[in-house]
Design a protein around this motif. Structure first.
Motif, PDB file in Angstrom:
ATOM      1  N   VAL A  36       0.848  -1.201   0.000  1.00 26.98           N
ATOM      2  CA  VAL A  36       0.000   0.000   0.000  1.00 26.98           C
ATOM      3  C   VAL A  36       0.883   1.250   0.000  1.00 26.98           C
ATOM      4  O   VAL A  36       0.650   2.186  -0.768  1.00 26.98           O
ATOM      5  N   ALA A  37       1.916   1.261   0.833  1.00 25.01           N
ATOM      6  CA  ALA A  37       2.819   2.413   0.902  1.00 25.01           C
ATOM      7  C   ALA A  37       3.503   2.659  -0.442  1.00 25.01           C
ATOM      8  O   ALA A  37       3.598   3.814  -0.893  1.00 25.01           O
ATOM      9  N   GLU A  38       3.964   1.593  -1.080  1.00 27.01           N
ATOM     10  CA  GLU A  38       4.624   1.754  -2.387  1.00 27.01           C
ATOM     11  C   GLU A  38       3.667   2.342  -3.421  1.00 27.01           C
ATOM     12  O   GLU A  38       4.043   3.234  -4.180  1.00 27.01           O
ATOM     13  N   ASP A  39       2.431   1.859  -3.462  1.00 24.52           N
ATOM     14  CA  ASP A  39       1.460   2.383  -4.427  1.00 24.52           C
ATOM     15  C   ASP A  39       1.104   3.837  -4.130  1.00 24.52           C
ATOM     16  O   ASP A  39       0.983   4.655  -5.050  1.00 24.52           O
ATOM     17  N   LEU A  40       0.943   4.176  -2.850  1.00 21.96           N
ATOM     18  CA  LEU A  40       0.640   5.569  -2.495  1.00 21.96           C
ATOM     19  C   LEU A  40       1.811   6.484  -2.826  1.00 21.96           C
ATOM     20  O   LEU A  40       1.620   7.595  -3.340  1.00 21.96           O
ATOM     21  N   ARG A  41       3.024   6.035  -2.543  1.00 21.42           N
ATOM     22  CA  ARG A  41       4.199   6.855  -2.851  1.00 21.42           C
ATOM     23  C   ARG A  41       4.331   7.072  -4.355  1.00 21.42           C
ATOM     24  O   ARG A  41       4.709   8.134  -4.813  1.00 21.42           O
ATOM     25  N   ALA A  42       3.989   6.058  -5.124  1.00 20.41           N
ATOM     26  CA  ALA A  42       4.066   6.168  -6.586  1.00 20.41           C
ATOM     27  C   ALA A  42       2.910   6.988  -7.167  1.00 20.41           C
ATOM     28  O   ALA A  42       2.923   7.320  -8.345  1.00 20.41           O
ATOM     29  N   GLY A  43       1.928   7.310  -6.336  1.00 17.90           N
ATOM     30  CA  GLY A  43       0.792   8.097  -6.814  1.00 17.90           C
ATOM     31  C   GLY A  43      -0.151   7.320  -7.715  1.00 17.90           C
ATOM     32  O   GLY A  43      -0.842   7.917  -8.544  1.00 17.90           O
ATOM     33  N   LEU A  44      -0.185   5.994  -7.560  1.00 27.53           N
ATOM     34  CA  LEU A  44      -1.069   5.190  -8.405  1.00 27.53           C
ATOM     35  C   LEU A  44      -2.523   5.562  -8.133  1.00 27.53           C
ATOM     36  O   LEU A  44      -2.954   5.615  -6.980  1.00 27.53           O
ATOM     37  N   ALA A  45      -3.254   5.785  -9.190  1.00 24.50           N
ATOM     38  CA  ALA A  45      -4.636   6.255  -9.061  1.00 24.50           C
ATOM     39  C   ALA A  45      -5.654   5.120  -9.020  1.00 24.50           C
ATOM     40  O   ALA A  45      -6.844   5.381  -8.879  1.00 24.50           O
ATOM     41  N   ASP A  46      -5.207   3.874  -9.136  1.00 24.38           N
ATOM     42  CA  ASP A  46      -6.136   2.750  -9.193  1.00 24.38           C
ATOM     43  C   ASP A  46      -6.676   2.324  -7.835  1.00 24.38           C
ATOM     44  O   ASP A  46      -7.656   1.594  -7.765  1.00 24.38           O
ATOM     45  N   ILE A  47      -5.988   2.746  -6.746  1.00 26.33           N
ATOM     46  CA  ILE A  47      -6.450   2.381  -5.409  1.00 26.33           C
ATOM     47  C   ILE A  47      -6.805   3.630  -4.616  1.00 26.33           C
ATOM     48  O   ILE A  47      -6.247   4.710  -4.845  1.00 26.33           O
TER      49      ILE A  47
END
Length: 151
Positions: A36-47
């Motif tokens: 979750v942290a990696e996706d949030l840091r990457a700014g992924l808009a899918d989650i």
């Protein structure tokens, strides 16, 4: 003297195919704090991460980028503005709290794709991730992640 029977093998392991199917199913329902942290840091808009705890607890400290939507208030009206093309990741305090499960259930029953973050805020902190405070979501965009111990 004969060896004691194995407590682990008292119930034989499933076949590799059965294990693979079961583990895949678990991954479809859960995410861990690190991912979750990696996706949030990457700014992924899918989650979209949802804090299912009371608003006062959210304000005291939450996952940066998470929205506050207490599970007790989840219904068709409170979720009307949510994007049904996203996957929602719910969390609460930790393994001793089932608010994330209740929130995931309610969102799924309302027709949303959902996963539950394992260990909640407790595991988030154990991984060394930062917290945001106040009523604003905050952001993980510039956060530095530590080295993952399970990579």
């Amino acid at each position: 003297m004969p060896a004691a029977p194995s407590a682990v093998l008292a119930h034989p392991a499933p076949s590799p195919a059965e294990s693979a199917a079961f583990m895949l199913a678990k991954l479809q329902y859960h995410a861990d704090a690190w991912d979750v942290a990696e996706d949030l840091r990457a700014g992924l808009a899918d989650i979209v991460v949802i804090d299912t705890r009371a608003e006062a607890l959210y304000a005291a400290g939450h996952v940066p980028g998470a929205l506050s939507l207490p599970h007790r208030r989840m219904d068709a009206a409170s979720t009307a503005g949510l994007d049904r093309t996203k996957t929602y990741v719910t969390y609460c305090d930790g393994i001793g709290c089932n608010g994330s499960t209740k929130g995931a259930y309610k969102l799924a029953a309302l027709g949303f794709s959902v996963k539950e973050m394992l260990g909640g805020l407790d595991f988030w902190r154990r991984d060394g991730h930062p917290l945001a405070t106040g009523s604003a979501p905050g952001s993980m965009r510039d956060a530095q992640l530590l080295e993952c111990g399970c990579a």
